[in-house]
Design an enzyme around this catalytic site. Structure first.
Site, short mmCIF file in Angstrom:
data_model
loop_
_atom_site.label_atom_id
_atom_site.label_comp_id
_atom_site.label_asym_id
_atom_site.label_seq_id
_atom_site.Cartn_x
_atom_site.Cartn_y
_atom_site.Cartn_z
N ARG A 31 0.86 -1.20 0.00
CA ARG A 31 0.00 0.00 0.00
C ARG A 31 0.89 1.24 0.00
NH1 ARG A 31 -5.59 0.01 0.91
NH2 ARG A 31 -5.23 2.24 0.79
N SER A 237 -18.06 -13.22 21.06
CA SER A 237 -18.39 -14.60 20.70
C SER A 237 -17.14 -15.44 20.47
CB SER A 237 -19.25 -14.59 19.44
OG SER A 237 -19.43 -15.89 18.99
N LYS A 285 -32.86 -14.85 19.49
CA LYS A 285 -33.22 -16.19 19.95
C LYS A 285 -34.72 -16.47 19.87
CE LYS A 285 -29.35 -17.33 22.96
NZ LYS A 285 -28.89 -17.62 24.31
N ASP A 321 -29.04 -24.30 25.62
CA ASP A 321 -28.62 -23.50 26.79
C ASP A 321 -28.98 -24.17 28.12
OD1 ASP A 321 -27.40 -21.39 25.49
OD2 ASP A 321 -29.21 -20.16 25.40
N ALA A 345 -35.35 -13.30 33.93
CA ALA A 345 -36.48 -13.95 33.26
C ALA A 345 -36.35 -13.83 31.74
CB ALA A 345 -37.80 -13.32 33.73
N ALA A 348 -31.94 -16.98 28.81
CA ALA A 348 -31.15 -17.96 29.57
C ALA A 348 -31.95 -18.47 30.77
CB ALA A 348 -29.84 -17.32 30.04
N ASN A 367 -37.16 -11.73 39.10
CA ASN A 367 -36.68 -10.82 38.06
C ASN A 367 -36.96 -9.40 38.50
OD1 ASN A 367 -35.53 -10.40 35.45
ND2 ASN A 367 -37.55 -9.77 34.73
N GLN A 458 -23.00 -26.22 26.14
CA GLN A 458 -23.98 -25.95 25.09
C GLN A 458 -23.31 -25.96 23.71
OE1 GLN A 458 -24.39 -23.00 23.14
NE2 GLN A 458 -22.58 -22.04 24.03
P1 NAP Z 1 -31.91 -11.52 28.10
O1 NAP Z 1 -32.86 -12.38 27.39
O2 NAP Z 1 -31.65 -10.14 27.59
O3 NAP Z 1 -32.41 -11.40 29.64
C1 NAP Z 1 -31.71 -10.62 30.57
C2 NAP Z 1 -32.38 -10.74 31.93
O4 NAP Z 1 -31.54 -10.10 32.87
C3 NAP Z 1 -33.75 -10.07 32.01
O5 NAP Z 1 -34.56 -10.81 32.87
C4 NAP Z 1 -33.41 -8.70 32.61
O6 NAP Z 1 -34.44 -8.16 33.40
C5 NAP Z 1 -32.28 -9.06 33.53
N1 NAP Z 1 -31.40 -7.92 33.75
C6 NAP Z 1 -30.72 -7.22 32.80
N2 NAP Z 1 -29.98 -6.25 33.38
C7 NAP Z 1 -30.23 -6.35 34.72
C8 NAP Z 1 -29.77 -5.60 35.84
N3 NAP Z 1 -28.92 -4.59 35.70
N4 NAP Z 1 -30.21 -5.97 37.05
C9 NAP Z 1 -31.08 -6.98 37.21
N5 NAP Z 1 -31.56 -7.73 36.19
C10 NAP Z 1 -31.13 -7.40 34.96
O7 NAP Z 1 -30.47 -12.19 28.20
P2 NAP Z 1 -30.14 -13.76 28.27
O8 NAP Z 1 -29.94 -14.31 26.92
O9 NAP Z 1 -31.11 -14.43 29.16
O10 NAP Z 1 -28.68 -13.71 28.94
C11 NAP Z 1 -28.51 -13.41 30.32
C12 NAP Z 1 -27.06 -13.64 30.69
O11 NAP Z 1 -26.73 -15.01 30.52
C13 NAP Z 1 -26.07 -12.86 29.84
O12 NAP Z 1 -25.04 -12.37 30.64
C14 NAP Z 1 -25.54 -13.88 28.89
O13 NAP Z 1 -24.21 -13.60 28.46
C15 NAP Z 1 -25.56 -15.12 29.74
N6 NAP Z 1 -25.63 -16.34 28.92
C16 NAP Z 1 -24.63 -17.24 29.09
C17 NAP Z 1 -24.63 -18.40 28.36
C18 NAP Z 1 -23.52 -19.38 28.55
O14 NAP Z 1 -23.35 -20.26 27.71
N7 NAP Z 1 -22.77 -19.28 29.63
C19 NAP Z 1 -25.66 -18.66 27.44
C20 NAP Z 1 -26.69 -17.74 27.32
C21 NAP Z 1 -26.67 -16.57 28.07
P3 NAP Z 1 -35.68 -7.34 32.78
O15 NAP Z 1 -36.66 -8.35 32.34
O16 NAP Z 1 -36.14 -6.53 33.94
O17 NAP Z 1 -35.11 -6.51 31.66
#
Ligand code: NAP
Length: 484
Positions: A31, A237, A285, A321, A345, A348, A367, A458
């Protein structure tokens, strides 16, 4: 052709880039607009593989500050000194590219069109205009906003294949990453790579060693099966570091790419038909379910899919999961007959609640938005707990399924103190692997289970769906530890 872009900016940097990447380069692109005071003799003699001389003008995304005459002089000099190819912009007009094409002893010409801030307006029209110019290679590079935009690269290379032309088509930026990995699968002649991470000449360029070793991009053929992960953001990821080496160990001609997708409808229409299977992550999802031919009972009850595979042409969705989390928890103790409290809720939490109930646990869900906890509890036949009810709740296992404690906010925890004592505490958060919740829990004598265990479990189940054989968890763990 894996073409490594040499960008400097100092001559010493440029020579260092050549030395660091020569094992992985089929060609180098010098370049000349990015390297300050390029010493062409030194660069060409260090290169040892064919060289493309490029001196990109600013309106095409380059940095050349001199006059057009100086630009041409630099390209001429590179060609006289032995650069096999010159890269000429289509927008520079026929006068410039014919200057090279009409010479008797001429360099090969890459005719390139760049769309620095957009996708190409009409690929077939562009191809029809570039095709008759007589260049040796036709190239487009454009800004990909979404993985769906890879379709323009697919269209360009398929026109080139039909016309028996050599082509390079690149979607720039993270969203276009798969257009670089899949260049050969798509029938492209080459792709550009960087010598080192972050040293490339265009956004989204992958390091040459990663392109060759992790993705084995140069070994792909039109029959290579394509897998990947769809979601956004995908920066964290790790799937590419697990699934690609597993495919290679199995001798399976397949590759796993990242597809940052916002436009799910567009992706399912234009790109998914090229895929044999894919992992699904936030935020798709739930919505992905509208596009599938079939989902299994667990995914239907959970209301979310994290894995899709193509079976006899039909898209089948499942969710790994919950199994991943419960296998991780059951690594330290059975859940049957135990009381498990799940925080969150979302997707996950739903998957964990479903699987825990299926394995005979008594499940409680809390939740911050209590309405969602009650809805989950009603649908999955478990119990919701209000914030005021939490202190009185007796439980054996705590599972965090909120993102609280995840990078970058690693100093916070969804639960602390004595309530953790003597329990099994599991955190779905896997970045960082040891969260504040797990540190606090361990300090009061709890048995802790990391989110990485769930992630590995998973992913192993996904790998089984992609390859027909479950990989060893030990191997998966090693790959995860060394990945990224
Ligand atoms: P999601 O569908 O966005 O759900 C997030 C949940 O966390 C909701 O119930 C939300 O409450 C709550 N939340 C978010 N911020 C919060 C806070 N500051 N204080 C209290 N509650 C809070 O996400 P998800 O897919 O379930 O994932 C949740 C976590 O699991 C993430 O950190 C993700 O990385 C992890 N995860 C890990 C794996 C693994 O293989 N280890 C797989 C999947 C997910 P509201 O309903 O009030 O918004």
């Amino acid at each position: 052709m894996i073409i490594v872009s040499i960008t400097g900016p100092l001559m010493s940097d440029a020579l260092g880039q050549v030395a660091a990447s020569k094992r992985y380069a089929d060609m180098f692109e010098l370049r000349l607009d990015l390297i300050r005071q390029p010493d062409l003799v030194a660069l060409l003699s260090a290169s040892r593989v064919p060289v493309i001389a490029t001196c990109r003008m600013r309106k095409e995304g380059g940095s050349f500050r001199g006059s057009e005459r100086e630009r041409i002089l630099l390209l001429d000099l590179a060609s006289v000194l032995g650069a096999e190819y010159v890269d000429i912009e289509f927008s520079a007009g026929p006068e410039l590219f014919n200057r090279y094409l009409r010479r008797i002893r001429r360099p090969r010409v890459i005719l390139s069109a760049h769309f620095v801030n957009s996708v190409p307006p009409a690929v077939s029209t562009l191809f029809r205009r570039m095709d008759p110019c007589g260049a040796d290679v036709l190239k487009i590079a454009y800004a990909a906003e979404d993985a769906t935009d890879i379709r323009h690269a697919v269209e360009f290379t398929s026109l080139a294949v039909k016309g028996k032309r050599k082509a390079i088509a690149i979607g720039m930026g993270d969203a276009g990453e798969a257009s670089r990995v899949l260049y050969k699968k798509l029938g492209g002649w080459g792709t550009y790579a960087s010598a080192e991470k972050g040293e490339g000449s265009a956004p989204g360029q992958i390091k040459a060693s990663v392109l060759r070793r992790l993705y084995q991009a140069d070994r792909r053929t039109t029959s290579t099966e394509v897998y990947g992960v769809i979601g956004r953001p995908l920066g964290q990821s790790k799937g590419i570091y697990l699934h690609n080496p597993i495919f290679q160990r199995r001798g399976k001609d397949a590759v796993y790419c990242r597809f940052p997708v916002t436009d799910l409808a567009g992706f399912m229409r234009h790109i998914a038909p090229h895929l044999q299977g894919f992992s699904v992550t936030i935020p798709h999802k739930q919505t992905i379910m509208h596009y599938l031919d079939e989902v299994d009972e667990s995914a239907a009850e959970i209301g979310a899919v994290n894995t899709v595979v193509r079976r006899r042409g039909r898209l089948f969705g499942t969710n790994t999961d919950g199994i991943g989390a419960l296998d991780a928890i059951e690594g330290v103790g059975r859940v049957k007959g135990k009381r498990i409290l799940i925080l969150g809720a979302g997707g996950a939490a739903r998957a964990i609640a479903y699987e825990a109930r299926k394995r005979g646990a008594e499940v409680f869900v809390w939740n911050r938005t209590s309405k969602k906890a009650r809805a989950l509890a009603g649908e999955l036949n478990v119990q919701a707990v209000s914030t005021s009810g939490l202190p009185r709740l007796q439980f054996d296992i705590l599972a965090n399924a909120t993102p609280v404690g995840m990078t970058p906010d690693t100093g916070v925890s969804p639960a602390t103190g004595e309530i953790l004592s003597g329990r099994i505490v599991f955190d779905a958060v896997y970045n960082p692997p040891v969260t504040k919740l797990l540190r606090d829990a361990a300090s009061v004598g709890a048995t802790v289970v990391q989110g990485t265990e769930m992630y590995i479990n998973q992913a192993a189940r996904q790998s089984e769906l992609y390859t027909g054989r479950k990989p060893s968890l030990r191997v998966m763990k090693r790959l995860l530890d060394s990945g990224g």
